[in-house]
Enzyme design. Structure first.
Site, PDB file in Angstrom:
ATOM      1  N   GLU A  55      99.533 -18.647   8.131  1.00 63.26           N
ATOM      2  CA  GLU A  55      99.283 -19.190   6.791  1.00 63.26           C
ATOM      3  C   GLU A  55      98.468 -20.488   6.881  1.00 63.26           C
ATOM      4  O   GLU A  55      97.533 -20.724   6.116  1.00 63.26           O
ATOM      5  CB  GLU A  55     100.603 -19.500   6.076  1.00 63.26           C
ATOM      6  CG  GLU A  55     101.601 -18.351   6.025  1.00 63.26           C
ATOM      7  CD  GLU A  55     102.557 -18.345   7.227  1.00 63.26           C
ATOM      8  OE1 GLU A  55     102.069 -18.419   8.374  1.00 63.26           O
ATOM      9  OE2 GLU A  55     103.775 -18.251   7.010  1.00 63.26           O
TER      10      GLU A  55
ATOM     11  N   CYS B 154     107.740 -19.582   7.039  1.00 61.13           N
ATOM     12  CA  CYS B 154     108.949 -20.166   7.638  1.00 61.13           C
ATOM     13  C   CYS B 154     109.385 -21.446   6.937  1.00 61.13           C
ATOM     14  O   CYS B 154     108.622 -22.085   6.224  1.00 61.13           O
ATOM     15  CB  CYS B 154     108.706 -20.429   9.126  1.00 61.13           C
ATOM     16  SG  CYS B 154     107.478 -21.709   9.432  1.00 61.13           S
TER      17      CYS B 154
ATOM     18  N   GLU C 114     111.437  -1.373  35.723  1.00 56.61           N
ATOM     19  CA  GLU C 114     110.817  -0.353  36.584  1.00 56.61           C
ATOM     20  C   GLU C 114     111.732   0.177  37.684  1.00 56.61           C
ATOM     21  O   GLU C 114     111.286   0.906  38.557  1.00 56.61           O
ATOM     22  CB  GLU C 114     109.515  -0.911  37.183  1.00 56.61           C
ATOM     23  CG  GLU C 114     108.437  -1.183  36.145  1.00 56.61           C
ATOM     24  CD  GLU C 114     107.025  -0.959  36.678  1.00 56.61           C
ATOM     25  OE1 GLU C 114     106.845  -0.136  37.593  1.00 56.61           O
ATOM     26  OE2 GLU C 114     106.114  -1.623  36.177  1.00 56.61           O
TER      27      GLU C 114
HETATM   28  C1  AOF Z   1     104.747 -17.663  14.385  1.00 55.47           C
HETATM   29  N1  AOF Z   1     103.548 -17.461  13.789  1.00 55.47           N
HETATM   30  O1  AOF Z   1     102.268 -17.147  11.997  1.00 55.47           O
HETATM   31  C2  AOF Z   1     104.582 -17.353  11.673  1.00 55.47           C
HETATM   32  C3  AOF Z   1     105.843 -17.529  12.303  1.00 55.47           C
HETATM   33  O2  AOF Z   1     108.195 -22.443  16.979  1.00 55.47           O
HETATM   34  P1  AOF Z   1     107.298 -22.124  15.835  1.00 55.47           P
HETATM   35  O3  AOF Z   1     107.075 -23.289  14.924  1.00 55.47           O
HETATM   36  O4  AOF Z   1     105.995 -21.488  16.249  1.00 55.47           O
HETATM   37  O5  AOF Z   1     108.084 -21.065  14.910  1.00 55.47           O
HETATM   38  C4  AOF Z   1     108.212 -19.728  15.271  1.00 55.47           C
HETATM   39  C5  AOF Z   1     108.920 -18.984  14.158  1.00 55.47           C
HETATM   40  O6  AOF Z   1     108.236 -19.153  12.919  1.00 55.47           O
HETATM   41  C6  AOF Z   1     109.004 -17.488  14.364  1.00 55.47           C
HETATM   42  O7  AOF Z   1     110.161 -17.146  15.084  1.00 55.47           O
HETATM   43  C7  AOF Z   1     109.090 -16.954  12.934  1.00 55.47           C
HETATM   44  O8  AOF Z   1     110.443 -16.996  12.517  1.00 55.47           O
HETATM   45  C8  AOF Z   1     108.334 -17.985  12.100  1.00 55.47           C
HETATM   46  N2  AOF Z   1     106.994 -17.548  11.598  1.00 55.47           N
HETATM   47  N3  AOF Z   1     105.865 -17.692  13.652  1.00 55.47           N
HETATM   48  O9  AOF Z   1     104.823 -17.818  15.591  1.00 55.47           O
HETATM   49  C9  AOF Z   1     103.399 -17.306  12.471  1.00 55.47           C
HETATM   50  N4  AOF Z   1     104.451 -17.227  10.363  1.00 55.47           N
HETATM   51 ZN    ZN Z   2     105.360 -20.967   9.569  1.00 55.97          ZN
END
Ligand code: AOF
Ligand code: ZN
Length: 364
Positions: free
Chosen positions: A55, A78, A299
């Site tokens: 986003e 998120c 494996e």
């Molecule tokens: C992602 N990429 O485009 C979206 C995610 O540690 P962070 O801040 O990268 O958060 C990871 C979490 O964020 C992931 O487990 C998911 O719940 C949320 N959304 N994560 O890596 C994205 N939109």
């Molecule tokens: Zn996010």
């Protein structure tokens, strides 16, 4: 906006998400497009683990007026502070009027809070557009984040009578060159490959990707008693990956010199407490997930297959069957271990693999 139009833009977002590939693991593949006046005006996707979320990436590519725009995003924005700040509050503060979302975020830290937050801010939110496609794309992420363990794909190369060795000494080739190609392609698609110490002793495999493009997966050796030799080929076969050797705390105490020799050779020795001098597979998988391993290709050998089956820890399985018999060979699954796996596969397909057959199954 009609359903067909929404699906058209969500397809574009899904196509972007796919580009994240293995680089984002163990995080999800996420794509987003911003639409204004029936046209896509910006695109973004999650490019690598720890990088900007889809986003944010999408918005950063747009300088125009956000009024009257709709954002299509394959997964719910998120709400938590992770490697990056939360997306949903940031999006709520923009003039974007509508959000079309593929699937809710299964991450317990988010799990619907992003959607609630956007709705409370007065945004229109439509959830579930091409939801099944979004869920399929992130099947591994969903399994890993909800169960706190890597997604597990078991790969077995066996004879018609279910043997993975022919019964003699040393390494046996069961399946042919076509299967080998499929397996190497599979390796490029997993964070790590796992084998038992016995398989290393008998086969001395390199567990690298050969004959094609692609990154070598990390390697995990289940070696409760800490027997791995520092001249094993898999240790020196690749510089761009980590080799983890999983041992019990007892073995680590008793075999310090061995542990030091392995550490000198660049191996990461991890002690996991299973009690009674045995490894607890569930605990091992939790530790690997914490190390950033979101998907695992298992494996062999038979003992390892048996432990995964008995623990109900198989998400997907590829069995390659060669048209040969080996009545004196070792069975792929020790007696009884398959009992826990007696559940319907949610997906089952067979493919030709040269002179061999590939049976591919997924379990929910
Ligand atoms: C992602 N990429 O485009 C979206 C995610 O540690 P962070 O801040 O990268 O958060 C990871 C979490 O964020 C992931 O487990 C998911 O719940 C949320 N959304 N994560 O890596 C994205 N939109
Ligand atoms: Zn996010």
């Amino acid at each position: 906006m009609s359903k067909a139009t929404d699906e058209k833009f969500m397809t574009a977002a899904l196509d972007l998400a796919v580009q994240g590939g293995r680089a984002v693991s163990p995080n999800p593949m996420v794509g987003a497009v911003l639409v204004r006046g029936g046209r896509i005006v910006a695109r973004g996707y999650h490019r690598y683990f720890g990088g900007a979320h889809a986003e944010v990436e999408c918005l950063s590519r747009y300088r125009g007026d956000l009024k009257g725009t709709t954002m299509y995003v394959t997964m719910e924005p998120c709400t938590h502070y992770g490697k990056t700040p939360p997306c949903a509050p940031m999006l709520a503060s923009t003039p974007i009027g509508r959000f079309v979302i593929g699937m809710a975020d299964p991450n317990p830290l988010v799990a619907g809070r992003g959607i609630t937050l956007l709705r409370k801010a007065g945004k229109r939110v439509d959830l579930g557009v091409l939801g099944d496609e979004a869920e399929d794309l992130n099947r591994r992420f969903v399994r890993a984040v909800t169960q706190h363990r890597p997604y597990v794909h078991l790969k077995v190369a066996q004879t018609l009578d279910g043997r993975i060795t022919k019964g003699g000494a040393g390494r046996d080739m069961i399946t042919g060159p076509e299967v080998r190609r499929v397996v190497h392609a599979m390796r490029t698609d997993f964070d790590a490959v796992l084998v038992g110490a016995n398989t290393v002793r008998v086969d001395d495999p390199r567990l690298t990707v050969r004959g094609m493009q692609g990154d070598d997966p990390h390697v995990v050796v289940l070696d409760g008693r800490l027997t791995l030799a520092e001249d094993a080929r898999l240790i020196r076969a690749s510089k761009k990956r980590t080799v983890y050797v999983i041992v019990t705390p007892e073995a680590l105490r008793k075999r310090r010199t061995r542990a030091v020799a392995l550490a000198r050779a660049g191996v990461q020795v991890l002690a996991v407490d299973g009690g009674k001098g045995r490894l607890d597979l569930r605990a091992v998988l939790g530790v690997l997930y914490d190390e950033g391993i979101g998907s695992l290709l298992v494996e062999g050998g038979a003992d390892v297959f048996g432990q995964f089956a008995a623990g109900g820890l198989i998400d997907e399985m590829s069995i390659f069957v060669a048209p040969v018999l080996a009545p004196r060979g070792a069975p792929a699954f020790p007696t009884g271990s398959l009992a826990a796996l007696v559940r319907e596969a949610s997906y089952m397909h067979t493919h030709d693999a040269g002179r061999d057959i590939w049976i591919h199954a997924m379990f929910d």
